[in-house]
Design a protein around this motif. Structure first.
Motif, PDB file in Angstrom:
ATOM      1  N   THR A   1       0.825  -1.210   0.000  1.00 27.67           N
ATOM      2  CA  THR A   1       0.000   0.000   0.000  1.00 27.67           C
ATOM      3  C   THR A   1       0.857   1.257   0.000  1.00 27.67           C
ATOM      4  OG1 THR A   1      -1.825  -1.106   1.142  1.00 27.67           O
ATOM      5  CG2 THR A   1      -1.765   1.295   1.287  1.00 27.67           C
TER       6      THR A   1
ATOM      7  N   VAL B   1     -10.431  -1.390   7.966  1.00 29.90           N
ATOM      8  CA  VAL B   1     -10.927  -0.327   7.086  1.00 29.90           C
ATOM      9  C   VAL B   1     -12.035   0.470   7.767  1.00 29.90           C
ATOM     10  CG1 VAL B   1     -12.191   0.118   4.943  1.00 29.90           C
ATOM     11  CG2 VAL B   1     -10.256  -1.458   4.944  1.00 29.90           C
TER      12      VAL B   1
ATOM     13  N   ALA C   1     -10.580   2.803  10.394  1.00 30.42           N
ATOM     14  CA  ALA C   1      -9.909   3.953   9.783  1.00 30.42           C
ATOM     15  C   ALA C   1     -10.898   4.898   9.114  1.00 30.42           C
ATOM     16  CB  ALA C   1      -8.882   3.472   8.765  1.00 30.42           C
ATOM     17  N   SER C   2     -11.952   4.331   8.528  1.00 34.16           N
ATOM     18  CA  SER C   2     -12.878   5.137   7.722  1.00 34.16           C
ATOM     19  C   SER C   2     -13.991   5.789   8.525  1.00 34.16           C
ATOM     20  CB  SER C   2     -13.505   4.264   6.622  1.00 34.16           C
ATOM     21  OG  SER C   2     -12.515   3.719   5.791  1.00 34.16           O
TER      22      SER C   2
ATOM     23  N   LEU D   1      -8.844   9.109   3.378  1.00 31.97           N
ATOM     24  CA  LEU D   1      -8.752   7.770   3.963  1.00 31.97           C
ATOM     25  C   LEU D   1      -9.358   6.724   3.035  1.00 31.97           C
ATOM     26  CD1 LEU D   1      -9.592   8.416   7.727  1.00 31.97           C
ATOM     27  CD2 LEU D   1      -7.409   7.687   6.771  1.00 31.97           C
TER      28      LEU D   1
ATOM     29  N   THR E   1      -7.546   3.248   2.078  1.00 31.89           N
ATOM     30  CA  THR E   1      -8.163   1.980   2.471  1.00 31.89           C
ATOM     31  C   THR E   1      -8.587   1.153   1.260  1.00 31.89           C
ATOM     32  OG1 THR E   1     -10.303   3.114   2.736  1.00 31.89           O
ATOM     33  CG2 THR E   1      -8.947   2.818   4.713  1.00 31.89           C
TER      34      THR E   1
END
Length: 273
Positions: free
Chosen positions: A16, A210, A213-214, A236, A240
């Motif tokens: 990533t 995810v 984080a989201s 983000l 992600t």
């Protein structure tokens, strides 16, 4: 050979933040920005339509809306769509359709980039190979799988989850093997056999990371400013999206290598760039 979940997560996270991963993150951020603009435009137009209907029914018998009710709706929706564009809803819908196509193409390219052993696969010719047909197959295949999964979810949820895992590598098969969506579905079904529980655990792990984080971060910054919330969510979202594709593709790479070994060492050197 069983899937190594930890390896897929580590490799996905590492890829990533390589050059290819960051380039793809920027692409997904741009797609996210356009999608957000279009979505907020549609939402703003919907709110305006509702308010116009309420105003037109003001004082109209049983359907009467008071000024206070209208003002309450205006106040509650104020500032919710800061990125709305001054364009008709049809234009916004066309933008959403365009970003859906571009998003699928980006996912195909991402799968190819993360399958290759090199962290600079985007600079080669393999990433964009036959991209139009691959994108078309990805879109149609995604719709077909989505319908199958939706039907499965209706029947006690479990069948839907099973089909989602069985067809998890649809996009990877289209991207790597240049398969049409029918063959890709069949090959994904075969490739996931014997590892579906591990793949389910992997998907759950990715989904948790995810989601955290989201949602958590945007919620925290959203308390400061709705505008900042949208910006952070888009940024983000790009990262992600890349992370999710990278992890699933590295899991696919493991099982793909096992399949190649079983098939008498099928040559996959073209991806070792």
């Amino acid at each position: 050979m069983s899937l190594r979940i930890g390896t897929a997560l580590r490799e996905g996270a590492r890829r990533t933040f390589t050059r290819d991963g960051l380039v793809l993150a920027v692409v997904f951020v741009v797609i996210g920005i356009v999608t957000a603009l279009a979505t907020q435009t549609i939402a703003a137009n919907a709110v305006d339509t509702v308010l116009e209907l309420m105003r037109s029914n003001q004082g109209a018998g049983e359907a009467e809306f008071t000024r206070e009710q209208i003002r309450m709706v205006e106040t509650s929706t104020e500032g919710l769509t800061p990125f709305a564009l001054p364009v008709p809803p049809i234009v916004a819908w066309l933008l959403i359709a365009l970003t859906a196509v571009l998003g699928e193409a980006a996912n195909i390219i991402a799968a190819r980039a993360f399958f290759a052993e090199s962290s600079r696969a985007l600079s080669g010719g393999l990433a964009g190979r036959n991209i139009v047909l691959a994108t078309l197959n990805g879109i149609v295949g995604g719709i077909v799988v989505g319908i199958i999964v939706a039907i499965g979810l209706i029947f006690l949820i479990v069948p839907g989850i099973f089909f989602a895992i069985a067809f998890l590598f649809l996009r990877q098969e289209i991207a790597i093997e240049d398969s049409n969506f029918v063959d890709a579905m069949a090959d994904s079904w075969q490739l996931t056999k014997g590892n579906r529980l591990e793949l389910f655990a992997l998907v759950i792990g990715v989904a948790i990371l995810v989601t955290l984080a989201s949602t958590v971060v945007p919620l925290l910054v959203g308390a400061v400013s709705p505008l900042l919330n949208v910006v952070v969510s888009i940024l983000l979202g790009g990262v992600t999206a890349v992370f999710g594709t990278a992890v699933i593709t590295r899991a696919y790479a493991q099982l793909h290598a096992d399949r190649a070994a079983v098939q008498n060492g099928e040559d996959i050197d073209e991806w070792a760039v």
